[in-house]
Motif scaffolding. Sequence first.
Motif, mmCIF file in Angstrom:
data_model
loop_
_atom_site.group_PDB
_atom_site.id
_atom_site.type_symbol
_atom_site.label_atom_id
_atom_site.label_comp_id
_atom_site.label_asym_id
_atom_site.label_seq_id
_atom_site.Cartn_x
_atom_site.Cartn_y
_atom_site.Cartn_z
ATOM 1 N N LEU A 37 0.881 -1.167 0.000
ATOM 2 C CA LEU A 37 0.000 0.000 0.000
ATOM 3 C C LEU A 37 0.920 1.218 0.000
ATOM 4 N N SER A 38 1.133 1.805 -1.168
ATOM 5 C CA SER A 38 2.223 2.762 -1.355
ATOM 6 C C SER A 38 1.830 4.222 -1.173
ATOM 7 N N ASP A 39 0.555 4.527 -1.164
ATOM 8 C CA ASP A 39 0.139 5.914 -0.936
ATOM 9 C C ASP A 39 -1.250 5.912 -0.325
ATOM 10 N N VAL A 40 -1.440 6.747 0.678
ATOM 11 C CA VAL A 40 -2.731 6.875 1.356
ATOM 12 C C VAL A 40 -3.027 8.351 1.528
ATOM 13 N N GLN A 41 -4.162 8.791 1.025
ATOM 14 C CA GLN A 41 -4.584 10.178 1.173
ATOM 15 C C GLN A 41 -6.022 10.196 1.668
ATOM 16 N N GLY A 42 -6.249 10.881 2.782
ATOM 17 C CA GLY A 42 -7.602 10.978 3.308
ATOM 18 C C GLY A 42 -8.084 9.670 3.901
ATOM 19 N N SER A 43 -9.383 9.410 3.775
ATOM 20 C CA SER A 43 -10.007 8.248 4.402
ATOM 21 C C SER A 43 -9.819 6.995 3.544
ATOM 22 N N VAL A 44 -9.009 6.062 4.047
ATOM 23 C CA VAL A 44 -8.777 4.781 3.379
ATOM 24 C C VAL A 44 -8.852 3.687 4.435
ATOM 25 N N GLN A 45 -9.571 2.614 4.141
ATOM 26 C CA GLN A 45 -9.723 1.512 5.078
ATOM 27 C C GLN A 45 -9.258 0.207 4.446
ATOM 28 N N ILE A 46 -8.845 -0.731 5.310
ATOM 29 C CA ILE A 46 -8.338 -2.019 4.857
ATOM 30 C C ILE A 46 -8.978 -3.139 5.667
ATOM 31 N N ASP A 47 -9.311 -4.222 4.989
ATOM 32 C CA ASP A 47 -9.788 -5.443 5.638
ATOM 33 C C ASP A 47 -8.745 -6.520 5.372
ATOM 34 N N LYS A 48 -8.022 -6.937 6.424
ATOM 35 C CA LYS A 48 -6.912 -7.870 6.286
ATOM 36 C C LYS A 48 -7.326 -9.317 6.563
ATOM 37 N N ASN A 49 -8.619 -9.596 6.549
ATOM 38 C CA ASN A 49 -9.115 -10.951 6.813
ATOM 39 C C ASN A 49 -8.858 -11.405 8.242
ATOM 40 N N THR A 50 -8.878 -10.457 9.179
ATOM 41 C CA THR A 50 -8.653 -10.806 10.579
ATOM 42 C C THR A 50 -9.953 -11.087 11.319
#
Length: 441
Positions: A37-50
Motif C-alpha cells: 500500500l504505497s500511498d494513502v490520502q484521506g479516508s482509506v480503510q483495509i480489511d486484512k481478513n482478521t
Amino acid sequence: MSTPSPSRITFVLLAVAVCVLLALPALADSQARIVRLSDVQGSVQIDKNTGLGFEEAFINLPITQGTQLKTGDRGRAEVEFEDGSSMRLTPNTTIQFNKLGLSDDGKRISEINLVQGMAYVNWLGKDDVSLNFSHETISLNHAAHFRVDTSAQVADLAVFKGNVDVEGPSGKLAIEKKKSATFDVADNDKSNLSNKIQEAPLDSWDKEATSYHDQYAKNNNSPYGYGASDLNYYGAYQNVPGYGTMWQPYFTGVGWDPFMNGAWGFYPGYGYMFASAYPWGWMPYRYGNWMFVPNMGWMWQPGMWNSWVNVPRYTPTTLTRVTALTPPTAGTVRTVTVGRVSTTSPMMASRSVTAGSAGMGIPRGSVNNLNHLNHQVARTGSAEMRPAPQFGATPAARSQSSASRSQSSGGYAPSRGSSMPSSAGHSAPVGHTSSGGPVHH
C-alpha cells in the motif's frame, strides 16, 4: 495376510506419483505474495481478513491475498506491485485482491476485483494480471495504462497506452490506445466503442503520479520495483568505506532511528508485520539491513533480496539508542501503532521541515529538490518549504504554486533523484544482524 504382488505395488506407486505431479501446479499457484500500500490520502480503510472487518489503513501496510481496500468520500490510495506496476483508487472505490500468487514456472499472477468506483492501472507487463469489473474481465500479460469506472448501471474503460482485451457476456472486445468503451450493466454488459476518451477529474492525479514513478524509478539496480522511486526521492545512496553501498533518508538528525514511527499489523497465516510510517519505508523494512554508522547515523544496506521479512533486520549497536522491535502480545488482532503514523493530508501553503522528520509529512513529488532542502536543514536545523498541491490539483493552482516555489527556492531545477550505484546488493559483509530485540544503548 497375503503379500502384495510387485505389479500391485508398482501400480500404487505410479498412482501416488501421478497425484503428486497433478498437485504441483496447484501448490505452486498457491504460493503467497505480498504487495505494498504505497500511498494513502484521506479516508482509506483495509480489511486484512482478521475478522475485524475494515479498519484504518496506513501507508506501507502489506497487502496479502484476500485483502480489501476501500476509499471514502475524499480518500485516495495507491498499490505498488513487485515489478513497479501500480493501481490507484479514487474516492468511494472498493477493490479486493482475489489472488496474489505464483504459477508453477514462477510467474507472478494477480487477480483483482473492482467492486465499485474508479481505478487507474499502470501495468508494466513483466507479470500477469486479471482485473474483474461489472461482468467483464481484463487479462494482461503486456504493458498497458488504463482507467476503469464501474457502478450498478454502467461501466467505462478508457485505454491511455497499450491495448486492452476485455471478455464478458457479449464475448471478447479489443480496445486500442486512446479509445474507450462503455458497458450497459442492465443490458447484459452490451458495449459501445468510442474513438476518443472522455477526460475524468482525476486524470491529472494519475498522470502526475505515473510521471513521478517514471522519473524517480530510473537506474534501479534492485530486482524489485516497488518502493524504488520513493527511495530516490526521499534519500540518497552513497558508498561508505567499510560498509559498501548504503542508503539514508533526508532529514534524519541526531536521535532518529528507523523504527520509531510505524505500526504492527496482524495477518492470518503470516503473523505480525511491521509497517513503517515514512513515505519511503518499504524496501528498507522488507529487505537488506539497517546499521548505525558512526558520524553518519542510521543507514540502510541494500541486499538479501531473496529473504522477505515481516520484521526489519538491523545490526545491534551500543553507540545509540534504538526503538525496540517488539510485536504486540499474541492474540492482538487490531493494528497497533508505534510513535506517529499519518495519512497524507492536503499541505498548507508553507510548513517547517526539521531534522528528525525523515520525510514524514512531505507528499511525494511536492517539493522540487529535497536534497537542496536537506542541506538547509543540516545547516540551520529547520527550513521553510512551499510544497506544490497534491497530485490532481487544478492546472491554475499548480502553476501558481510552481511560481511561488521557484521564487522561494531560487528557481532550482527539479531533482532527478539519487539513483542506486551499480554496486548495490554487493556490499561488504558487516557481521551479525538482528530482526528485533530489546532497546540497546
